[in-house]
Structure formats: structure tokens, C-alpha cells
Design an enzyme around this catalytic site. Structure first.
Site, PDB file in Angstrom:
ATOM      1  N   ASP A 197      -2.329   4.710  -2.993  1.00 32.01           N
ATOM      2  CA  ASP A 197      -3.253   5.566  -2.263  1.00 32.01           C
ATOM      3  C   ASP A 197      -3.253   6.931  -2.943  1.00 32.01           C
ATOM      4  O   ASP A 197      -2.320   7.712  -2.781  1.00 32.01           O
ATOM      5  CB  ASP A 197      -2.764   5.679  -0.806  1.00 32.01           C
ATOM      6  CG  ASP A 197      -3.621   6.604   0.032  1.00 32.01           C
ATOM      7  OD1 ASP A 197      -4.668   7.079  -0.458  1.00 32.01           O
ATOM      8  OD2 ASP A 197      -3.241   6.850   1.201  1.00 32.01           O
ATOM      9  N   TRP A 255       0.887  -1.180   0.000  1.00 34.51           N
ATOM     10  CA  TRP A 255       0.000   0.000   0.000  1.00 34.51           C
ATOM     11  C   TRP A 255       0.911   1.211   0.000  1.00 34.51           C
ATOM     12  O   TRP A 255       1.635   1.449   0.974  1.00 34.51           O
ATOM     13  CB  TRP A 255      -0.871  -0.050   1.250  1.00 34.51           C
ATOM     14  CG  TRP A 255      -1.657   1.162   1.674  1.00 34.51           C
ATOM     15  CD1 TRP A 255      -1.425   1.933   2.791  1.00 34.51           C
ATOM     16  CD2 TRP A 255      -2.835   1.714   1.064  1.00 34.51           C
ATOM     17  NE1 TRP A 255      -2.380   2.911   2.891  1.00 34.51           N
ATOM     18  CE2 TRP A 255      -3.263   2.810   1.847  1.00 34.51           C
ATOM     19  CE3 TRP A 255      -3.570   1.385  -0.095  1.00 34.51           C
ATOM     20  CZ2 TRP A 255      -4.376   3.579   1.534  1.00 34.51           C
ATOM     21  CZ3 TRP A 255      -4.691   2.156  -0.406  1.00 34.51           C
ATOM     22  CH2 TRP A 255      -5.081   3.225   0.390  1.00 34.51           C
ATOM     23  N   ASP A 300      -0.827  14.484   6.807  1.00 32.64           N
ATOM     24  CA  ASP A 300      -1.468  13.830   5.660  1.00 32.64           C
ATOM     25  C   ASP A 300      -2.722  14.626   5.313  1.00 32.64           C
ATOM     26  O   ASP A 300      -3.845  14.204   5.618  1.00 32.64           O
ATOM     27  CB  ASP A 300      -1.796  12.383   6.072  1.00 32.64           C
ATOM     28  CG  ASP A 300      -2.560  11.610   5.015  1.00 32.64           C
ATOM     29  OD1 ASP A 300      -2.411  11.931   3.822  1.00 32.64           O
ATOM     30  OD2 ASP A 300      -3.300  10.681   5.392  1.00 32.64           O
ATOM     31  N   ARG A 314     -13.159   4.437  -2.128  1.00 31.70           N
ATOM     32  CA  ARG A 314     -13.146   4.411  -0.656  1.00 31.70           C
ATOM     33  C   ARG A 314     -14.164   5.409  -0.137  1.00 31.70           C
ATOM     34  O   ARG A 314     -14.103   6.593  -0.487  1.00 31.70           O
ATOM     35  CB  ARG A 314     -11.727   4.773  -0.207  1.00 31.70           C
ATOM     36  CG  ARG A 314     -11.586   5.243   1.229  1.00 31.70           C
ATOM     37  CD  ARG A 314     -10.111   5.329   1.553  1.00 31.70           C
ATOM     38  NE  ARG A 314      -9.819   6.079   2.758  1.00 31.70           N
ATOM     39  CZ  ARG A 314      -8.591   6.226   3.255  1.00 31.70           C
ATOM     40  NH1 ARG A 314      -7.549   5.678   2.637  1.00 31.70           N
ATOM     41  NH2 ARG A 314      -8.387   6.935   4.352  1.00 31.70           N
ATOM     42  N   HIS A 357     -13.723   2.514   5.453  1.00 24.89           N
ATOM     43  CA  HIS A 357     -12.803   2.861   6.535  1.00 24.89           C
ATOM     44  C   HIS A 357     -13.601   3.209   7.792  1.00 24.89           C
ATOM     45  O   HIS A 357     -14.699   3.769   7.702  1.00 24.89           O
ATOM     46  CB  HIS A 357     -11.942   4.057   6.116  1.00 24.89           C
ATOM     47  CG  HIS A 357     -10.627   4.150   6.846  1.00 24.89           C
ATOM     48  ND1 HIS A 357     -10.165   3.175   7.685  1.00 24.89           N
ATOM     49  CD2 HIS A 357      -9.670   5.121   6.834  1.00 24.89           C
ATOM     50  CE1 HIS A 357      -8.986   3.531   8.178  1.00 24.89           C
ATOM     51  NE2 HIS A 357      -8.652   4.708   7.677  1.00 24.89           N
ATOM     52  N   SER A 376       1.317   4.413   0.839  1.00 25.67           N
ATOM     53  CA  SER A 376       0.464   5.132   1.796  1.00 25.67           C
ATOM     54  C   SER A 376       0.678   6.643   1.794  1.00 25.67           C
ATOM     55  O   SER A 376       1.782   7.126   2.050  1.00 25.67           O
ATOM     56  CB  SER A 376       0.759   4.575   3.200  1.00 25.67           C
ATOM     57  OG  SER A 376       0.359   5.492   4.209  1.00 25.67           O
ATOM     58  N   GLY A 377      -0.394   7.373   1.559  1.00 31.56           N
ATOM     59  CA  GLY A 377      -0.307   8.830   1.610  1.00 31.56           C
ATOM     60  C   GLY A 377       0.080   9.327   2.996  1.00 31.56           C
ATOM     61  O   GLY A 377       0.830  10.310   3.131  1.00 31.56           O
ATOM     62  N   PHE A 378      -0.410   8.625   3.989  1.00 27.96           N
ATOM     63  CA  PHE A 378      -0.084   8.993   5.377  1.00 27.96           C
ATOM     64  C   PHE A 378       1.410   8.808   5.631  1.00 27.96           C
ATOM     65  O   PHE A 378       2.090   9.697   6.175  1.00 27.96           O
ATOM     66  CB  PHE A 378      -0.912   8.112   6.325  1.00 27.96           C
ATOM     67  CG  PHE A 378      -0.649   8.341   7.787  1.00 27.96           C
ATOM     68  CD1 PHE A 378      -1.178   9.444   8.436  1.00 27.96           C
ATOM     69  CD2 PHE A 378       0.119   7.444   8.523  1.00 27.96           C
ATOM     70  CE1 PHE A 378      -0.949   9.652   9.798  1.00 27.96           C
ATOM     71  CE2 PHE A 378       0.354   7.638   9.870  1.00 27.96           C
ATOM     72  CZ  PHE A 378      -0.176   8.748  10.511  1.00 27.96           C
TER      73      PHE A 378
HETATM   74  C1  SPV Z   1      -2.943   5.854   4.466  1.00 28.58           C
HETATM   75  O1  SPV Z   1      -2.186   5.000   4.952  1.00 28.58           O
HETATM   76  O2  SPV Z   1      -2.531   6.836   3.863  1.00 28.58           O
HETATM   77  C2  SPV Z   1      -4.395   5.694   4.571  1.00 28.58           C
HETATM   78  C3  SPV Z   1      -4.960   4.964   5.705  1.00 28.58           C
HETATM   79  O3  SPV Z   1      -5.094   6.243   3.740  1.00 28.58           O
HETATM   80  S1  SPV Z   1      -5.395   6.134   6.891  1.00 28.58           S
HETATM   81  O4  SPV Z   1      -4.178   6.816   7.295  1.00 28.58           O
HETATM   82  O5  SPV Z   1      -5.981   5.398   8.007  1.00 28.58           O
HETATM   83  O6  SPV Z   1      -6.352   7.040   6.339  1.00 28.58           O
HETATM   84 MG    MG Z   2      -4.147   7.782   2.792  1.00 34.04          MG
END
Ligand code: SPV
Ligand code: MG
Length: 292
Positions: free
Chosen positions: A83, A42, A56, A157, A188, A44-46
Site C-alpha cells: 500500500d 496487504w 493514517d 486505486r 474503494h 497496510s498503510g492504515f
Molecule cells: C489500508 O489498509 O491502509 C487501506 C485500506 O488503504 S483503508 O484503510 O480502508 O483505506
Molecule cells: Mg492505506
């Protein structure tokens, strides 16, 4: 860039097995995830935002996320679920992003129905604004109709539960996004127990497989998810980012305390492990063959 990972991921989603993936911020972490035997990465944007030391919240640009994703695709052989946050703007931004991420080697693209600029989902008191069902359905359709390889997996999502809009709204949105062409629905939840997500799963009557991110309800095991059915992808989004922060803080404190690296050297992976992850041996083979 070939699009074979999308075809591979799509056929695995059609299979029986529950697929598990791990959130990463860079290519090195992506390699570790592949070596550990997970099914996908994944992007991940975060985590990528955290790697810049910023929230984020749509602060880093599409290009920054894209380049992180591309660097992963170049060195791993498991599929990447990218993401793409809100799609980096409206449906026109989505068209551009899908072209770019597909060409960068993403096997799936995930977009959420939050308003751009977004706030991160799990932040207590975070600003959770959703766009209309119509607007997001247009973005999903734009993604579906832009992909070159029809196997590129489009994950829609919904953040309806995150925004506190309730199960009915979440189910309604998920059905609309499936109608707009989404292959999977990511639902989510920030609830500290799995009840909310289990309720959604049991009430979901669509054909699209579900995707979940159990960060806030870690008691839910893969066996539980399999029993609930309908879910095909589980994303462990930020555990290795948090593990890295913890490990680095521990070593830093010890180096400072000991006044040197003599007490930590035996406790950390050797430099040769880094060489391995960099595929130095591959480079050495090329040197033998081509350096004259
Ligand atoms: C990410 O990992 O960027 C996600 C999951 O989108 S969350 O941080 O829970 O939104
Ligand atoms: Mg994200």
C-alpha cells in the site's frame, strides 16, 4: 532480492481463482497470514500507521512503510501487495518509491488518486481530496515505466466513491488509469452496504481486474464476489489489527484485575509458539552447522 513474487502474483491474477489477502502491520502478522493459507499480504498503510499510534494521514514517512514491507518480504513466501498511499508525493516521488518497494520484494504496488498529504478513507467526515485524472495518470505511467520486472503488478486505486464524486467519475477515472498502464483497478467504497461496489462492478467494462476492500460492507462474501465477476483480489485490510487490539485489551484487563498472570497464562499461546514464528529451529540448525 529476486523479483519472483511479482511473476507469481501476476500469473495467479491471470488464473481462475479469487485471491484473498489480509492487511498487516509487521512481519509477524505477515507470517500468520501466510500460515493461515491466504494468497497475499496487504502491507497496510492504515495498520502500519496505527502501529505507530498515529493517524493514517501521510504522517509516517515512505521509509517507515518501506522498512515494514521489507521486513515482511524477508520472512514470508506469499506475495506482498504494498500500500503506497498516494505514492508519497508526485510522480517523481512515485519513481523513487517504485524502485524502493520493488527492490524490497513487493509483488504489487498500489497507489490511490488522493492528494498528498491524504486522509484515511473510512474516517467519517474525512478530508477526501482527489488529484486530477491527468496528474494521477502520470503517476501510474511513472510507476509502470519504472518497474524493473515487467510482472510487478501496478494497482491504481480510485477514491472517487470515497470522495462522493459518484459512479460516473469513478468509472471514468478507472478507464483512464487502465489506459495509463495499470494492471488492476482498486475501487474503494465506504458504503455500509455492498450496493455501491456491486454497481461499479457491473458497470466496469475495462479489461483490468478489480480489487476491493470490503471493510465497511462485510456482508459481501467471497461467493457473492465470485458471482459478480471481474474482481480478482479481495483485501481484508484491518480485521487482524482490530482483533489484536481486542485480544490485548482483554488480557491487560484480566492481568490488572487478577493481580498477576496466573489466570491468563493458559489462555494465551505459549512462548514456544513465538519461538516457532521466529524460526528459532532454523537458527538452531545453523548453529549446529556453523558454530565451532
Ligand atoms: C489500508 O489498509 O491502509 C487501506 C485500506 O488503504 S483503508 O484503510 O480502508 O483505506
Ligand atoms: Mg492505506
Amino acid at each position: 532480492m529476486s523479483y519472483e513474487q511479482a511473476t507469481r502474483l501476476r500469473s495467479r491474477i491471470a488464473g481462475q481463482k479469487l485471491l484473498t489477502g489480509v492487511g498487516v502491520r509487521d512481519a509477524l502478522e505477515a507470517k500468520l497470514v501466510g500460515q493461515a493459507g491466504f494468497d497475499f499480504v496487504w502491507s497496510s498503510g492504515f495498520a502500519i500507521s496505527a502501529s505507530y499510534g498515529v493517524p493514517d494521514a501521510s504522517l509516517i514517512s515512505m521509509t517507515q512503510v518501506l522498512e515494514a514491507t521489507r521486513s515482511m518480504a524477508e520472512v514470508i513466501d506469499i506475495p506482498i501487495v504494498a500500500d503506497c498511499d498516494t505514492g508519497f508525493g508526485n510522480a517523481i516521488n512515485v519513481i523513487y518509491a517504485v524502485k524502493k518497494f520493488e527492490d524490497a520484494g513487493a509483488a504489487a504496488i498500489c497507489m490511490e488518486d488522493k492528494r498528498f498529504p491524504k486522509d484515511t478513507s473510512l474516517l467519517p467526515g474525512g478530508r477526501q481530496e482527489l488529484v486530477s485524472v491527468e496528474e494521477f495518470s502520470g503517476k501510474v505511467q511513472a510507476a509502470v515505466e519504472t518497474r524493473k520486472n515487467k510482472d510487478l503488478v501496478i494497482i491504481a486505486r480510485t477514491e472517487a466513491l470515497i470522495a462522493g464524486w459518484g459512479q460516473e467519475e469513478a468509472l471514468k477515472r478507472a478507464h483512464h488509469y487502465e489506459e495509463a498502464g495499470a494492471d488492476c483497478i482498486l475501487i474503494h467504497s465506504k458504503s455500509k452496504t455492498p450496493d455501491e461496489i456491486l454497481e461499479f462492478i457491473s458497470r466496469w467494462e475495462g479489461k483490468a481486474p478489480l480489487v476491493i476492500v470490503p471493510t465497511n460492507y462485510p456482508s459481501l462474501t467471497e461467493a457473492d464476489v465470485q458471482r459478480a465477476g471481474k474482481v480478482k483480489l479481495v483485501i481484508y485490510a484491518n480485521q487482524i489489527l482490530r482483533a489484536a487490539i481486542g485480544a490485548q485489551q482483554t488480557i491487560l484487563a484480566e492481568m490488572k484485575k487478577a493481580g498477576g498472570i496466573h489466570t491468563v497464562d493458559g489462555a494465551i499461546p505459549p512462548v514456544s509458539r513465538v519461538f516457532e514464528l521466529q524460526d528459532v529451529s532454523g537458527m538452531k540448525k545453523d548453529e549446529q552447522k556453523y558454530l565451532r
